[in-house]
Design a protein around this motif. Structure first.
Motif, PDB file in Angstrom:
ATOM      1  N   LEU A 132       0.825  -1.218   0.000  1.00 52.66           N
ATOM      2  CA  LEU A 132       0.000   0.000   0.000  1.00 52.66           C
ATOM      3  C   LEU A 132       0.856   1.265   0.000  1.00 52.66           C
ATOM      4  O   LEU A 132       0.318   2.370  -0.092  1.00 52.66           O
ATOM      5  N   LEU A 136      -0.859   4.220  -3.686  1.00 52.80           N
ATOM      6  CA  LEU A 136      -1.975   3.959  -2.763  1.00 52.80           C
ATOM      7  C   LEU A 136      -3.301   4.446  -3.315  1.00 52.80           C
ATOM      8  O   LEU A 136      -4.309   3.736  -3.289  1.00 52.80           O
ATOM      9  N   PRO A 166      -2.339   0.770   6.896  1.00 52.10           N
ATOM     10  CA  PRO A 166      -1.672  -0.456   6.431  1.00 52.10           C
ATOM     11  C   PRO A 166      -1.316  -1.367   7.605  1.00 52.10           C
ATOM     12  O   PRO A 166      -0.935  -0.894   8.676  1.00 52.10           O
ATOM     13  N   ASP A 167      -1.459  -2.662   7.381  1.00 52.85           N
ATOM     14  CA  ASP A 167      -1.033  -3.678   8.352  1.00 52.85           C
ATOM     15  C   ASP A 167      -1.679  -3.497   9.737  1.00 52.85           C
ATOM     16  O   ASP A 167      -1.102  -3.899  10.756  1.00 52.85           O
ATOM     17  N   PRO A 174      -5.171  -4.582   6.163  1.00 49.59           N
ATOM     18  CA  PRO A 174      -5.373  -3.159   6.468  1.00 49.59           C
ATOM     19  C   PRO A 174      -6.729  -2.856   7.113  1.00 49.59           C
ATOM     20  O   PRO A 174      -7.636  -3.679   7.103  1.00 49.59           O
TER      21      PRO A 174
END
Ligand SMILES: CC(C)(COP(=O)(O)OP(=O)(O)OC[C@H]1O[C@@H](n2cnc3c(N)ncnc32)[C@H](O)[C@@H]1OP(=O)(O)O)[C@@H](O)C(=O)NCCC(=O)NCCS
Length: 182
Positions: A132, A136, A166-167, A174
């Protein structure tokens, strides 16, 4: 069906609400509220006095769905959290009715914006398992729904994607951030 404010006196509905969180999130978000105890803890937080907590109930007084809201930014912004409809009653307009009612509640309290985060922990969208940090906004523009992720439900209700965490739930998992002006 009617939509009412859930109050701490309504032990019957509170119990059903705790179980609903477990049932509605089990398939795609198993870590959200894995047990009735965790579900009930969330429901008690939803009932805190500054928050909004509304419930859709049928003619027999059984719970069909719940929605909660948390104020921020001096009440200008409300976070929609959480929203759940009984699995056997989904795609019949209950979620839409709850969100429309919630928007009215926020309006009545002078709120301007509703925000929400909708996690993708289960590769439900094209934003999962990709980098990402590269292009993006193209990836957000071209988002695809692979497994009935609720971002599309919210888009139908007029919400737009305002960003990504993200993450948020581990690598490649996400949180999708959305908002609407009310
Ligand atoms: C997401 C949820 C609240 C939607 O409630 P619902 O009562 O099933 O939705 P509605 O029947 O009001 O749907 C309104 C519209 O959104 C669409 N829709 C609903 N869920 C959808 C999904 N997961 N993906 C794509 N579209 C969806 C419906 O088809 C309907 O479209 P239409 O207006 O073109 O007919 C419900 O499915 C649910 O509780 N899911 C599990 C928990 C969850 O995902 N909560 C939100 C986490 S952020």
């Amino acid at each position: 069906m009617q939509i009412i404010s859930l109050s701490s006196e309504n032990a019957h509905l509170i119990q059903q609400a705790g179980q609903l969180l477990v049932d509605a999130f089990r398939e795609h978000w198993p870590d959200a509220w894995p047990t009735l105890e965790e579900g009930l803890k969330e429901v008690h937080e939803m009932l805190e006095s500054e928050r909004i907590c509304r419930a859709a109930v049928d003619e027999q007084g059984n719970l069909l769905g719940i929605i909660g809201g948390i104020p921020g930014y001096d009440g200008h912004v409300w976070e929609l959290h959480p929203l759940a409809v009984q699995p056997s009653m989904q795609v019949q307009g209950i979620g839409r009715a709850l969100v429309e009612d919630f928007e009215e509640q926020v309006r009545l309290k002078g709120g301007l914006t509703i925000t929400l985060g909708s996690d993708d922990e289960d590769s439900m969208t094209s934003l999962a398992n990709v980098n990402l940090y590269e292009n993006l906004w193209e990836k957000i523009r071209d988002i695809r729904n692979l497994k009935h992720h609720p971002f599309e439900f919210y888009q139908k209700m007029g919400y737009i994607i305002t960003g990504i965490v993200p993450d948020a739930n581990g690598i490649g998992k996400p949180d999708i951030l959305m908002a609407k002006r009310v």
